[in-house]
Scaffold this motif. Sequence first.
Motif, mmCIF file in Angstrom:
data_model
loop_
_atom_site.group_PDB
_atom_site.id
_atom_site.type_symbol
_atom_site.label_atom_id
_atom_site.label_comp_id
_atom_site.label_asym_id
_atom_site.label_seq_id
_atom_site.Cartn_x
_atom_site.Cartn_y
_atom_site.Cartn_z
ATOM 1 N N ARG A 289 -5.453 1.160 5.352
ATOM 2 C CA ARG A 289 -5.028 0.054 6.222
ATOM 3 C C ARG A 289 -4.610 0.639 7.569
ATOM 4 O O ARG A 289 -4.210 1.792 7.641
ATOM 5 N N SER A 290 -4.694 -0.195 8.601
ATOM 6 C CA SER A 290 -4.344 0.273 9.940
ATOM 7 C C SER A 290 -3.856 -0.882 10.803
ATOM 8 O O SER A 290 -4.365 -2.001 10.699
ATOM 9 N N GLY B 63 -3.899 7.850 5.889
ATOM 10 C CA GLY B 63 -4.049 6.688 5.010
ATOM 11 C C GLY B 63 -5.068 6.920 3.912
ATOM 12 O O GLY B 63 -4.843 6.554 2.748
ATOM 13 N N LEU B 64 -6.198 7.536 4.271
ATOM 14 C CA LEU B 64 -7.232 7.822 3.275
ATOM 15 C C LEU B 64 -6.721 8.817 2.237
ATOM 16 O O LEU B 64 -6.963 8.654 1.037
ATOM 17 N N GLU B 65 -6.018 9.843 2.693
ATOM 18 C CA GLU B 65 -5.487 10.847 1.765
ATOM 19 C C GLU B 65 -4.430 10.248 0.841
ATOM 20 O O GLU B 65 -4.402 10.562 -0.357
ATOM 21 N N GLU B 66 -3.585 9.369 1.378
ATOM 22 C CA GLU B 66 -2.581 8.697 0.532
ATOM 23 C C GLU B 66 -3.266 7.869 -0.549
ATOM 24 O O GLU B 66 -2.845 7.861 -1.699
ATOM 25 N N ARG B 67 -4.331 7.156 -0.171
ATOM 26 C CA ARG B 67 -5.056 6.342 -1.151
ATOM 27 C C ARG B 67 -5.706 7.219 -2.209
ATOM 28 O O ARG B 67 -5.683 6.887 -3.397
ATOM 29 N N PRO C 113 -6.976 -4.337 8.464
ATOM 30 C CA PRO C 113 -5.668 -4.556 9.082
ATOM 31 C C PRO C 113 -4.546 -4.379 8.057
ATOM 32 O O PRO C 113 -4.744 -4.633 6.860
ATOM 33 N N GLU C 114 -3.412 -3.964 8.544
ATOM 34 C CA GLU C 114 -2.270 -3.668 7.674
ATOM 35 C C GLU C 114 -1.954 -4.811 6.705
ATOM 36 O O GLU C 114 -1.644 -4.587 5.555
ATOM 37 N N TYR C 115 -2.053 -6.057 7.187
ATOM 38 C CA TYR C 115 -1.639 -7.199 6.350
ATOM 39 C C TYR C 115 -2.816 -8.077 5.930
ATOM 40 O O TYR C 115 -2.649 -9.272 5.707
#
Length: 153
Positions: free
Chosen positions: A67-68, A45-49, A104-106
């Motif tokens: 997000r997680s 997730g961090l790398e995608e951001r 959180p994801e949402y």
Amino acid sequence: MNVNFQLLPEAIAAACLESKDLVLERVSELFSACYNANASDVLEGLEEREKLGSTGFGNGVAIPHARSLKVKRPVAVLLRLESPVDFAAADGMPVELVFGLLSPEYAGAAHLHALAAISRLARDEHTREALIEAPNTEAMYALLASHLERDAA
């Protein structure tokens, strides 16, 4: 400490790392150890951001975030680097402080409020310098706790 995000005392660390990739790995490990998140999922997730643009905030601070599904509220980690690391920040300055944020994801608004709170901390020159100069992680936590409690009042 829990204003817009949770930051546990054990979620603060100091490290000597030589690259942005190693910094993101260490941030992911802290999220895993302190908040039970999956380190490889967090790292992904961090790398995608980071692919969207550097989270190098400026003034020697980075705020990598993701997000997680594993967290119920925004949670943070803080990593102080023993020697600055190039984070491709907009101001060109290498990074010494890394505030990681996992939401959180949402959690749309909650994520943005937590990012805003961290960015306020990062813009405060006195706080930034005090975190860099603090003798240990306990002192860093105490400094952040008092700063966030003052902001909440």
